[in-house]
Design an enzyme around this catalytic site. Structure first.
Site, PDB file in Angstrom:
ATOM      1  N   HIS A 163       2.002  31.872  12.357  1.00  0.00           N
ATOM      2  CA  HIS A 163       3.108  31.585  13.289  1.00  0.00           C
ATOM      3  C   HIS A 163       2.834  32.234  14.652  1.00  0.00           C
ATOM      4  O   HIS A 163       3.525  33.168  15.065  1.00  0.00           O
ATOM      5  CB  HIS A 163       4.373  32.149  12.654  1.00  0.00           C
ATOM      6  CG  HIS A 163       5.662  31.696  13.241  1.00  0.00           C
ATOM      7  ND1 HIS A 163       5.865  31.502  14.580  1.00  0.00           N
ATOM      8  CD2 HIS A 163       6.844  31.416  12.640  1.00  0.00           C
ATOM      9  CE1 HIS A 163       7.128  31.133  14.778  1.00  0.00           C
ATOM     10  NE2 HIS A 163       7.738  31.067  13.609  1.00  0.00           N
ATOM     11  N   GLU A 268       1.410  26.675  15.924  1.00  0.00           N
ATOM     12  CA  GLU A 268       1.114  27.246  14.623  1.00  0.00           C
ATOM     13  C   GLU A 268       0.235  26.337  13.768  1.00  0.00           C
ATOM     14  O   GLU A 268       0.545  25.180  13.553  1.00  0.00           O
ATOM     15  CB  GLU A 268       2.419  27.508  13.864  1.00  0.00           C
ATOM     16  CG  GLU A 268       3.440  28.295  14.665  1.00  0.00           C
ATOM     17  CD  GLU A 268       4.805  28.300  14.009  1.00  0.00           C
ATOM     18  OE1 GLU A 268       4.859  28.314  12.765  1.00  0.00           O
ATOM     19  OE2 GLU A 268       5.813  28.274  14.735  1.00  0.00           O
TER      20      GLU A 268
END
Length: 297
Positions: A163, A268
């Site tokens: 992330h 991501e």
């Protein structure tokens, strides 16, 4: 931890600035901070360059809470938990990882490998048998490789995301390339349901929360304010998440400054939703992300 071995590889341990150990990696090619809590990269910059990874000024550095910024490891699920009472984005990002190995590589890069297994996780959150290894290579390129092994006796379905929060000069002026004509699910509040298609390059002018799939290739972030392009390449992933909370959501998050959305974008590398991975007992799934920076003339 063998601090003598760490020091010989250009790594020091910060045990005072945070409530958990943070490895500070520095070589002639780049530098990074890696938290054992969450197995999370907190910062990265190539040598002589400005930071590439963003961290919120409001982030909580507290055991039991997620760190807002850096590169959280979302695993074994992404987004809302599959059952009430479980944490969003899985339990790996709030678990304490162990240092497995550290070594010097060619090109004056430094590799750090962290490990997490079910014995280290809160049994209230973790009901599966597994072993995770996160390899972080720090040099002119930042490379992260997440390996997940099913050590149990039943088939498991894993979702995963690295992330990554990127530091940008002004979100409204950057451009994300590489997603033209790719289908996506729009997860932003008020978005119409159903699959959509991205036409052209992606620009940030509202809350963005999109899951693009299939995206076997990488993407780039063009940042005219910092006069650089951030390149995000990957392997073992067919889904890409792009996120910026914009105004309302920024103000609603206690660990995110009201105006910090101007300075960040998440891009991501992921295995989520239709790209989730079914893993047989004894088998492994691997996802790799490489981050590099190209300066403009």
């Amino acid at each position: 931890m063998d601090e003598k071995l760490l020091n010989s590889n250009g790594i020091t341990v910060d045990n005072t600035s945070y409530p958990f150990p943070v490895l500070e990696v520095k070589n002639t090619a780049g530098s990074a901070k890696i938290s054992l809590y969450g197995g999370q990269v907190l910062s990265y910059a190539p040598a002589g360059e400005r930071p590439v990874i963003w961290m919120s000024s409001k982030s909580c550095f507290e055991t039991g809470k997620a760190i807002r910024g850096g590169v959280p490891v979302c695993w074994p699920w992404f987004g809302p938990a599959p059952q009430p009472g479980l944490p969003a984005h899985g339990f790996a990002r709030t678990a304490m990882w162990d240092l497995l190995t550290v070594r010097k590589l060619a090109g004056d890069a430094t590799q750090v490998v962290l490990v997490l297994d079910d014995q280290k996780c809160d049994p209230a959150f973790c009901t599966i048998k597994f072993k995770l290894e996160l390899s972080v290579t720090v040099g002119r390129v930042l490379e992260l490789e997440l390996r997940a092994v099913n050590t149990g006796n039943s088939v498991e379905t894993y979702q995963a995301a690295l992330h990554t929060y990127f530091d940008v000069s002004e979100a409204e002026k950057i451009t994300v390339h590489g997603l033209d004509n790719v289908p996506y699910a729009d997860k932003a509040p008020g978005a119409e349901p159903g699959e959509k298609i991205q036409y052209g390059d992606l620009e940030i002018d509202r809350e963005i929360d999109r899951v693009f799939c299939p995206t076997p290739g990488g993407v780039t972030i063009s940042d005219p304010g910092y006069r650089r392009t951030i390149r995000v390449e990957k392997c073992g992933s067919r889904s890409t998440v792009v996120w910026n909370p914009w105004i309302a959501k920024s103000r609603a998050m206690a660990d995110f400054g009201d105006n910090e959305f101007h300075r960040m974008i998440c891009v991501e590398c992921a295995n989520i939703f239709a790209d989730s991975r079914q893993v047989l007992p004894g088998e492994m799934t691997v996802m790799t992300q490489k981050i590099s920076v190209e300066k403009w003339d």
